[in-house]
Enzyme design. Sequence first.
Site, PDB file in Angstrom:
ATOM      1  CD  GLU A 190      43.407  48.077  39.059  1.00  0.00           C
ATOM      2  OE1 GLU A 190      44.158  47.102  38.920  1.00  0.00           O
ATOM      3  OE2 GLU A 190      42.214  47.986  39.401  1.00  0.00           O
ATOM      4  CG  ASP A 191      44.947  45.980  35.477  1.00  0.00           C
ATOM      5  OD1 ASP A 191      44.203  46.676  36.206  1.00  0.00           O
ATOM      6  OD2 ASP A 191      44.558  44.909  34.970  1.00  0.00           O
ATOM      7  CG  ASP A 218      36.625  50.685  32.273  1.00  0.00           C
ATOM      8  OD1 ASP A 218      36.446  51.639  31.520  1.00  0.00           O
ATOM      9  OD2 ASP A 218      36.009  49.609  32.150  1.00  0.00           O
ATOM     10  N   GLY A 268      36.384  53.441  37.356  1.00  0.00           N
ATOM     11  CA  GLY A 268      36.916  53.981  38.604  1.00  0.00           C
ATOM     12  C   GLY A 268      36.295  53.331  39.828  1.00  0.00           C
ATOM     13  CG  PHE A 298      38.144  44.861  26.663  1.00  0.00           C
ATOM     14  CD1 PHE A 298      37.557  45.223  27.872  1.00  0.00           C
ATOM     15  CD2 PHE A 298      38.907  43.710  26.618  1.00  0.00           C
ATOM     16  CE1 PHE A 298      37.720  44.450  29.015  1.00  0.00           C
ATOM     17  CE2 PHE A 298      39.074  42.918  27.747  1.00  0.00           C
ATOM     18  CZ  PHE A 298      38.477  43.294  28.946  1.00  0.00           C
ATOM     19  NE  ARG A 311      45.391  37.394  33.770  1.00  0.00           N
ATOM     20  CZ  ARG A 311      44.547  38.280  34.290  1.00  0.00           C
ATOM     21  NH1 ARG A 311      44.838  39.561  34.245  1.00  0.00           N
ATOM     22  NH2 ARG A 311      43.414  37.893  34.835  1.00  0.00           N
TER      23      ARG A 311
HETATM   24  P1  IMP Z   1      36.710  49.732  36.880  1.00  0.00           P
HETATM   25  O1  IMP Z   1      36.216  49.323  38.217  1.00  0.00           O
HETATM   26  O2  IMP Z   1      35.595  49.905  35.890  1.00  0.00           O
HETATM   27  O3  IMP Z   1      37.622  50.946  36.917  1.00  0.00           O
HETATM   28  O4  IMP Z   1      37.509  48.527  36.271  1.00  0.00           O
HETATM   29  C1  IMP Z   1      38.744  48.198  36.720  1.00  0.00           C
HETATM   30  C2  IMP Z   1      39.074  46.755  36.420  1.00  0.00           C
HETATM   31  O5  IMP Z   1      38.355  46.247  35.295  1.00  0.00           O
HETATM   32  C3  IMP Z   1      40.531  46.654  36.070  1.00  0.00           C
HETATM   33  O6  IMP Z   1      41.278  46.327  37.198  1.00  0.00           O
HETATM   34  C4  IMP Z   1      40.552  45.545  35.048  1.00  0.00           C
HETATM   35  O7  IMP Z   1      40.718  44.311  35.698  1.00  0.00           O
HETATM   36  C5  IMP Z   1      39.209  45.574  34.410  1.00  0.00           C
HETATM   37  N1  IMP Z   1      39.240  46.290  33.119  1.00  0.00           N
HETATM   38  C6  IMP Z   1      38.711  47.502  32.838  1.00  0.00           C
HETATM   39  N2  IMP Z   1      38.917  47.857  31.567  1.00  0.00           N
HETATM   40  C7  IMP Z   1      39.628  46.845  31.023  1.00  0.00           C
HETATM   41  C8  IMP Z   1      40.194  46.640  29.715  1.00  0.00           C
HETATM   42  O8  IMP Z   1      40.091  47.455  28.782  1.00  0.00           O
HETATM   43  N3  IMP Z   1      40.849  45.471  29.535  1.00  0.00           N
HETATM   44  C9  IMP Z   1      41.011  44.544  30.528  1.00  0.00           C
HETATM   45  N4  IMP Z   1      40.519  44.706  31.754  1.00  0.00           N
HETATM   46  C10 IMP Z   1      39.822  45.836  32.009  1.00  0.00           C
HETATM   47 MG    MG Z   2      42.209  44.454  37.505  1.00  0.00          MG
END
Ligand code: IMP
Ligand code: MG
Length: 178
Positions: free
Chosen positions: A101-102, A105, A107, A154, A167
Amino acid sequence: MQDNKITKTLVSEEEIRATVQRLGAEVTAHYQRLEKELMVIGLLRGSFIFMADLVRQIKVPLVVDFMTLSSYGDGTVSSGDIKVVMDLDSSIEDRDVLLVEDIVDTGRTFSKVIRMLQNRNPRSLSTCTFLNKPLARQVDIRIDFCGVNIPNEFAVGYGLDYAQGYRNLPYVGVLQPD
Ligand code: IMP
Ligand code: MG
């Protein structure tokens, strides 16, 4: 220019290189005894650059596959809702899988994908993320190979987007809030 909205650098190109090298070495050490090639699965689109760099630092035989999930829409707040837009091409049953995963956040995304993949009975499943926001976590998940912990801001660049832009930044920066 899009760079004008970047207020600071979170992870420099040099730190990216060092981090990917470390992660590649960790993954390589972990997967010394494989029955078949390692399956490295990237979540699109954010992980595409990290994946490309990471697999070149992994020194065991591997194959790659990708999955596209819908996540944030075009905003910066997690909806918590994910849906599979494009599924894997191959079966992961009885395979050793590394999920890439990139950024993690809240989770939520990772936890849902992990559950979905576990249901397909891989031989093993481990997780790797380039960026981690521990302060934003809402769902407890295990990250086996973790790149860089960043504050609750962010992040864009190195594959990560804001409204599909940024990107291609070669480093990770923070976007100026509107
Ligand atoms: P989560 O489900 O909240 O953990 O979010 C995961 C997804 O949200 C990642 O795969 C990203 O695509 C996007 N994301 C979360 N935080 C960021 C950020 O700071 N910048 C860009 N994309 C984010
Ligand atoms: Mg993503």
